[in-house]
Design an enzyme around this catalytic site. Structure first.
Site, PDB file in Angstrom:
ATOM      1  N   ASP A  56       0.879  -1.168   0.000  1.00 22.20           N
ATOM      2  CA  ASP A  56       0.000   0.000   0.000  1.00 22.20           C
ATOM      3  C   ASP A  56       0.923   1.227   0.000  1.00 22.20           C
ATOM      4  O   ASP A  56       2.105   1.119   0.340  1.00 22.20           O
ATOM      5  CB  ASP A  56      -0.869  -0.041   1.258  1.00 22.20           C
ATOM      6  CG  ASP A  56      -1.611   1.253   1.482  1.00 22.20           C
ATOM      7  OD1 ASP A  56      -2.280   1.714   0.550  1.00 22.20           O
ATOM      8  OD2 ASP A  56      -1.493   1.814   2.591  1.00 22.20           O
ATOM      9  N   ASP A  60      -1.516  -0.809   6.031  1.00 24.17           N
ATOM     10  CA  ASP A  60      -1.768  -0.292   7.383  1.00 24.17           C
ATOM     11  C   ASP A  60      -3.175   0.255   7.592  1.00 24.17           C
ATOM     12  O   ASP A  60      -3.546   0.584   8.713  1.00 24.17           O
ATOM     13  CB  ASP A  60      -0.767   0.819   7.706  1.00 24.17           C
ATOM     14  CG  ASP A  60      -1.115   2.126   7.002  1.00 24.17           C
ATOM     15  OD1 ASP A  60      -1.513   2.067   5.819  1.00 24.17           O
ATOM     16  OD2 ASP A  60      -0.992   3.195   7.626  1.00 24.17           O
ATOM     17  N   ASP A  91      -7.104  -1.930   3.730  1.00 22.02           N
ATOM     18  CA  ASP A  91      -6.124  -2.946   3.344  1.00 22.02           C
ATOM     19  C   ASP A  91      -6.471  -4.332   3.891  1.00 22.02           C
ATOM     20  O   ASP A  91      -5.859  -5.322   3.492  1.00 22.02           O
ATOM     21  CB  ASP A  91      -4.732  -2.563   3.860  1.00 22.02           C
ATOM     22  CG  ASP A  91      -4.197  -1.304   3.199  1.00 22.02           C
ATOM     23  OD1 ASP A  91      -4.506  -1.100   2.013  1.00 22.02           O
ATOM     24  OD2 ASP A  91      -3.488  -0.535   3.868  1.00 22.02           O
TER      25      ASP A  91
END
Length: 647
Positions: free
Chosen positions: A333, A526, A530
């Site tokens: 991410d 995080d 996600d």
């Protein structure tokens, strides 16, 4: 007796066996202890009840389920030697009580070594829990008073003076200091902390006084969760353990067959007495006990996961440790993972006061990092947000609402109709995006009134971590909801191989599954959005700064919020499974060599093993496997290049 530990049973048996050791040492001098046979019978009987009883119990339980395990061989070997000696004593023949006693004692020696390692691991976890202080200085009725730790509640304000330990987890409300977080993260350098930063229980305060609001207590604190995760990891099974179990399931019956063949060949064809043939068979059974085989995987897993925890990498189970060893692609991410996760407004195009007022009004209740950046900029410019109605979120595009009777919006270009972005505006957007800045369009009454450019810089360690992963042969991919230009600019700064941009939150898992067509995938993230991707990946790696749901979704947690932890996890996995394979190799080679020697194949060249020395050799094979696993603590885990500032 069943409540005794392996160590206690070993030392009791060791003391009981001393008369037999004395007699064996005296044999070359032709001295015989008076009443030795009775001494041997009594001491061996006690040793069998103390030492061998658990092996009999385990063997019988396996037999009832039509199985055989390593304890089956120990039980059969000691039983044959004991009852034959009892029969020989009654009929006036030479006895071999020593064989039964020494087998039991030496097998216990291996078990004691394993138990000690387990205890060391448990003690290490206990020491972590012992780091907790017993009380905290909590604000009560306007004064800070000492309160027992179990009475501290979420929301309390706690004071920590210089040199004291932080009692529980929280967020600093006032003061600034440095904290020694090495017992949690493994990093020796103190970490600077100020208002708004998080603190972790049991870390040590530096030279500044701070006050913080409690966010987690008891079993919810990071320290308690670390201990629980490590416990689960050390008692879990890796898929490779199934191979070991299958080998043992075939190996034990095969050994019993070999022992029977050994007895028949020596007694019927090679002219050995029944006692000699029996001793060869017992030696085969004892030396072939696959204790070392059974220890090869769990001991290495225990040491590997324990060492990972000390380095700030929490591996939840053996499967995750094994899976990451085979990962081909690491997907990241962007915001909060590759980047710092604290974006700031760098450019305002249009009337700053009007643009910030509209943006802040619509973003007031949002928890998105970009929304927080907008609110912070408005606060710094002393622009007050106004109330809105008809608020709605348009997934992946932005938000819209009614402000002072007029429709307003804040978001990306997907939120606009064709023709609403002029060429001049598009040129400004492109320029800002090429600088790795995320552009937010602000509109009022169906017109774009300005732009906000927000930048979230890469973490200083991200480029080094990604470079280290690439040197290890892994492909790196960034998966982000940001636009192509910003994503490409960030990727270039940190060295990412592939960028997949403009991804909606619900599409992340689909992209991970598509990447799995080329091999196993690890996903690092995080945010709450996600969680599906973390679950879909072969290995989900959650940043320690993430939300609870993300940490629960990840099978590996990076306490330090540093991508170099991915490199550490990968290296620990490879070292651990390399050691497991080495352990399995030597355990099997040991048996392949030891069984023919015990069966008397090399008697002609003077190479022979009595049952008691076969037991000693078997015990030391277990000790060697445990020692091999413990050496993982000394193996160098390759660190990536030092932290560098992104270009």
């Amino acid at each position: 007796m069943s409540k005794l530990t392996s160590s206690q049973r070993f030392w009791i048996s060791f003391i009981l066996i001393i008369p037999m050791v004395i007699q064996m040492l005296a044999m070359p001098f032709h001295w015989m202890m008076p009443g030795y046979n009775w001494v041997a019978l009594i001491t061996t009987t006690l040793i069998m009840l103390v030492a061998a009883l658990p092996y009999w119990t385990s063997a019988w339980a396996a037999f009832k389920h039509h199985n055989a395990n390593m304890n089956t061989l120990v039980a059969i070997g000691t039983t044959i030697a004991y009852f034959y000696s009892l029969f020989a004593m009654i009929t006036g023949r030479p006895v071999y009580f020593e064989s039964a006693a020494f087998i039991a004692v030496f097998v216990l020696l291996g078990d004691t070594m394993e138990e000690r390692m387990h205890n060391n691991a448990s003690n290490a976890l206990k020491k972590l829990l012992d780091l907790q202080v017993k009380s905290a200085m909590v604000l009560r009725d306007g004064q800070f008073v000492a309160v027992p730790l179990d009475q501290v509640q979420v929301g309390d304000i706690v004071q920590v003076k210089p040199g004291q330990k932080v009692p529980v987890d929280g967020v600093i409300t006032s003061g600034q200091t440095t904290l020694d977080e090495s017992m949690i993260t493994g990093e020796s350098m103190p970490v600077s902390k100020k208002a708004g930063d998080t603190v972790v229980g049991s870390t040590i305060n530096g030279n500044g006084a701070i006050q913080f609001r409690v966010t987690k207590v008891g079993q919810d604190t990071m320290l308690a969760q670390i201990v629980e995760m490590v416990k689960k990891a050390q008692t879990s099974h890796a898929p490779i353990q199934n191979l070991t179990d299958k080998i043992s399931g075939i190996f034990v019956p095969a050994v019993l067959i070999v022992a029977i063949i050994t007895f028949v060949v020596w007694y019927s064809f090679l002219g050995a007495t029944m006692v000699q043939a029996m001793l060869f068979a017992v030696a085969v059974i004892v030396i072939a006990c696959p204790c070392a085989l059974g220890l090869a995987t769990p001991t290495a897993l225990m040491v590997g996961t324990g060492r990972a925890a000390k380095m700030g990498v929490l591996i939840k189970d053996g499967q995750a440790l094994e899976e990451i060893n085979d990962v081909k692609t690491v997907v990241f991410d962007k915001t909060g993972t590759i980047t710092v996760g604290k974006p700031t407004v760098t450019d305002i195009v249009g009337n700053p006061a009007e643009v910030l007022m509209v943006a802040a009004s619509l973003e007031t209740n949002s928890e998105h990092p970009l929304a927080k950046a907008v609110m912070k900029a408005a606060e710094e410019k002393q622009v007050a947000p106004q109330s809105v109605t008809d608020f709605a979120t348009v997934e992946g595009k932005g938000v819209q609402a009614t402000l002072n009777g007029q429709p307003a919006f804040v978001g990306n270009d997907k939120l606009l109709a064709n023709g609403q972005i002029t060429n001049d505006l598009q040129e400004k957007i492109t320029t800002l995006q090429d600088e790795a800045k995320t552009v937010i369009l602000v509109g009022l009454n169906k017109q774009v009134i300005g732009l906000l450019a927000i930048q979230d810089a890469p973490k200083p360690t991200s480029a080094a971590a990604i470079a280290a992963l690439k040197t290890r042969g892994l492909r790196t991919v960034m998966l982000t909801g940001d636009n192509d230009r910003v994503a490409a600019a960030i990727a270039k700064q940190v060295g990412i191989d592939q960028v997949i941009a403009n991804v909606l939150p619900n599409e992340k898992a689909e992209h991970v599954q598509a990447l799995q067509q080329d091999g196993k995938v690890a996903f690092v993230g995080d945010g709450i959005n996600d969680a599906p991707a973390l679950t879909a990946a072969n290995v989900g790696i959650a940043m320690g700064s993430g939300t609870d749901i993300v940490i629960e979704s990840g099978s590996i947690v990076l306490v330090q919020n540093d991508l170099r932890g991915v490199v550490k996890a990968l290296d620990i996995s490879k070292k651990t499974f390399s050691r497991i394979k080495l352990n399995l190799f030597w355990a099997l080679i040991y048996n392949l060599i030891g069984v023919p020697i015990a069966a008397g194949v090399f008697v002609g060249v003077g190479l022979q093993l009595s049952p008691e020395f076969a037991a000693l050799a078997m015990a030391f094979s277990s000790v060697s496997v445990v020692t091999s696993s413990l050496l993982l603590n000394r193996v160098r885990i390759g660190n990536p290049a030092p932290a560098v500032q992104a270009e």
